[in-house]
Design a protein around this motif. Structure first.
Motif: not given
Length: 118
Positions: A43-48, A96-103, A105-118
């Protein structure tokens, strides 16, 4: 305040909140990249994540604990393990693709996410 996530914390911008503590907020991403895509923020603002780790490492721990709680709540992990699994991603800086400068975490799941990402 010009920060989108700070305005969400303040209640000025709507969000589909899935988890909240006194120090963290978790809400569904508006452009999901997986069946489950939740953003977990302090909730506190920290850019990264780097500034957060330096300024308030206990809060960084609270964000990670909140992400784990969301993963359990969403059926991506069990209380005593990690099955079936999930991914946590944080982007730090524009290259790295950060567009909102408030730290956050993206929590991703519900399918096989594979590797490498991106």
């Amino acid at each position: 305040m010009d920060c989108l996530f700070c305005r969400m914390v303040a209640g000025d911008v709507p969000a589909t909140v899935v988890h909240e503590t006194d120090r963290t907020l978790a809400f569904r991403d508006i452009n999901p990249q997986a069946p489950t895509h939740v953003l977990v923020i302090p909730k506190a603002h920290h850019p990264t994540v780097a500034t957060l780790a330096s300024d308030d490492p206990d809060l960084l721990g609270a964000v990670i604990r909140a992400a784990r709680q969301v993963a359990v709540q969403e059926g991506l992990a069990t209380e005593d393990g990690v099955e079936p699994g999930y991914r946590l991603v944080t982007n730090t800086g524009p290259a790295a693709g950060q567009t909102v400068h408030h730290v956050h975490l993206h929590l991703l799941g519900g399918r096989d996410l594979g590797w490498p990402p991106g």
